[in-house]
Write a protein that holds these residues in place. Structure first.
Motif, PDB file in Angstrom:
ATOM      1  N   HIS A  14       0.875  -1.174   0.000  1.00  0.00           N
ATOM      2  CA  HIS A  14       0.000   0.000   0.000  1.00  0.00           C
ATOM      3  C   HIS A  14       0.911   1.222   0.000  1.00  0.00           C
ATOM      4  N   GLU A  64       1.538  -9.506 -10.732  1.00  0.00           N
ATOM      5  CA  GLU A  64       1.384  -8.190 -10.102  1.00  0.00           C
ATOM      6  C   GLU A  64       0.076  -7.547 -10.543  1.00  0.00           C
ATOM      7  N   THR A 106      -2.377  -4.323  -9.777  1.00  0.00           N
ATOM      8  CA  THR A 106      -2.276  -3.011  -9.141  1.00  0.00           C
ATOM      9  C   THR A 106      -3.540  -2.177  -9.331  1.00  0.00           C
ATOM     10  N   TYR A 107      -3.942  -1.525  -8.257  1.00  0.00           N
ATOM     11  CA  TYR A 107      -5.089  -0.614  -8.269  1.00  0.00           C
ATOM     12  C   TYR A 107      -4.589   0.791  -7.948  1.00  0.00           C
ATOM     13  N   VAL A 108      -4.793   1.721  -8.873  1.00  0.00           N
ATOM     14  CA  VAL A 108      -4.415   3.117  -8.658  1.00  0.00           C
ATOM     15  C   VAL A 108      -5.577   3.821  -7.969  1.00  0.00           C
ATOM     16  N   VAL A 161      -1.426   3.880  -4.271  1.00  0.00           N
ATOM     17  CA  VAL A 161      -1.479   2.656  -5.067  1.00  0.00           C
ATOM     18  C   VAL A 161      -1.550   1.457  -4.135  1.00  0.00           C
ATOM     19  N   CYS A 194      -1.008  -2.646  -4.387  1.00  0.00           N
ATOM     20  CA  CYS A 194      -0.467  -3.657  -5.293  1.00  0.00           C
ATOM     21  C   CYS A 194      -0.486  -5.035  -4.620  1.00  0.00           C
ATOM     22  N   TYR A 228     -10.131  -5.156  -3.314  1.00  0.00           N
ATOM     23  CA  TYR A 228      -8.961  -4.426  -2.815  1.00  0.00           C
ATOM     24  C   TYR A 228      -9.283  -3.743  -1.493  1.00  0.00           C
TER      25      TYR A 228
END
Length: 308
Positions: free
Chosen positions: A21, A55, A57-59, A101, A103, A139
């Protein structure tokens, strides 16, 4: 910091994944009150690298630019992207003071265990946007469980991870023909060997001629291939990487610029100063005097930032 570009990922306790995070007050989940608040918009060049983990990932906020192979895309607030196991990638943030972000670095062995009959499993989030809201909710659920004080929450997180994998397998798995898959793997392996060679020998007098000979290409073909693959010339990449490796000593040591330039392969201290000033708008010594810098060494890839 290791000279290799292979990024080793340490899984979280009792989980087949690493949860990162990243946000200004607590980058990379470093729960240490002595670490000052950081400005993530000062993060600069991190060389292309790879790892065996999947991987995802959430922006949450701000923006991230992702480069994989010859493709470059910027992901802004509320967007998602995925990097498959073994894919060479480079991530840099869009200048902003509110980058956040989340991840998930998911063990490739875990992914393979869910479908052991398949040797190579690849996913593509662009196949549909129908799962977007579900991913974001997962998430949020995982982060809430991760930060809670319940020592058995890892069991709930494992359940949420299975939901993540269900969405990936049912909506985002992509099939590649054996020919295309073999070609992709072969290209990736060659690119990895080229980068590995540069990273192991960056402090030496590397030249296009030397690299072309090492990998059995003509000088012109190697130069063109490198530029097409990494979106910068070979010499520019080497110069950037030398500065990346020299940066910690420039800002956090008492060594002279002459000593540092010699150690990290610059032709002269003037060359290092010119490169540094181009990127940071100040000479190395002025930057060292004006800025207190924290180097956060995480999984062989440094993230550096000026303290508040």
């Amino acid at each position: 910091m290791s000279k290799t570009i292979y990024e080793s990922i340490q899984m979280d306790d009792n989980l087949p994944m690493r949860i990162l995070h990243i946000y200004p007050d607590s980058p990379l989940l470093l729960r240490d009150p002595t670490i000052p608040k950081l400005e993530l918009d000062t993060v600069h060049f991190v060389p292309p690298h790879w790892h065996r983990s999947l991987e995802l990932t959430y922006v949450v906020d701000g923006g991230i630019t992702l480069r994989t192979g010859d493709k470059v895309k910027t992901y802004m607030k509320d967007s998602l992207f995925i990097i498959n196991s073994g894919d060479i990638h480079e991530v840099s943030n869009v200048p902003s003071d509110n980058v956040e972000v989340v991840c998930l670095l998911i063990s490739n062995d875990y992914v393979q265990s869910l479908q052991p009959e398949c040797a190579d499993i690849r996913f593509d989030l662009s196949t549909t946007t129908e799962t977007h809201e579900a991913f974001i909710q997962l998430y949020q659920d995982i982060l809430e469980l991760y930060y809670a004080e319940d020592p058995f929450n890892y069991l709930k997180i494992q359940g949420k991870l299975l939901e993540v994998m269900y969405l990936l397998f049912t909506h985002h798995r992509v099939e590649e023909t054996p020919h295309l898959l073999k070609k992709h793997v072969k290209t990736q392996e060659l690119n990895k060997k080229i980068l590995e060679y540069i990273h192991e020998n960056y402090d030496k007098n590397l030249s296009l001629e030397m690299m072309a000979k090492e990998f059995h290409f003509s000088r012109e073909h190697f130069a063109r291939m490198f530029k097409e693959t990494f979106d910068k010339t070979f010499l520019c990449y080497v110069s950037d990487y030398r500065l990346y490796r020299a940066f910690p000593e420039i800002v956090n040591s008492e060594k002279t610029i002459e000593e540092i330039s010699l150690k990290h392969g610059f032709s002269s201290s003037k060359s290092l100063i010119t490169q540094f000033k181009k990127k940071y708008q100040e000479t190395p010594m002025k930057y060292r005097q004006k800025n207190k810098v924290v180097i956060l060494d995480h999984n062989e890839i440094n993230i550096h930032s000026k303290t508040m």
